[in-house]
Motif scaffolding. Structure first.
Motif: not given
Length: 97
Positions: A77-82
């Motif tokens: 999730f963090r990869d995607f949002i970043d």
């Protein structure tokens, strides 16, 4: 959303640009089981959904490499949002030039 983050000892999420909240729901719709990491099928569906939404992306392996910011071979999730916020910043810079 806050309850999802607290489950499993996840760190506090990074602050999001207002436009990113739509992408939170988009990502979660492909995150089977709510693990916060997309499996192969989930990523393939997310990639197809982004292409259908008009995003100009490379093929799936190229897009995976661009999204996998921590290099673990998966899109969290963090990869995607970043990644998405990086796209928005780049778009703002191009628009302001």
């Amino acid at each position: 959303c806050a309850r999802w983050w607290r489950r499993g000892g996840r760190p506090t999420p990074p602050p999001l640009a207002p436009e990113a909240y739509t992408m939170v729901a988009f990502y979660k719709s492909y995150d089977e089981g709510g693990a916060g990491v997309l499996g192969d099928d989930g990523f393939a569906q997310l990639h197809a959904g982004l292409l259908e939404g008009g995003y100009d992306l490379g093929d799936a392996p190229e897009t995976l490499a661009a999204m996998d910011l921590d290099g673990d071979g998966a899109v969290s999730f963090r990869d995607f949002i970043d990644w998405f916020q990086g796209l928005m910043r780049a778009s703002e810079l191009e628009g302001g030039a």
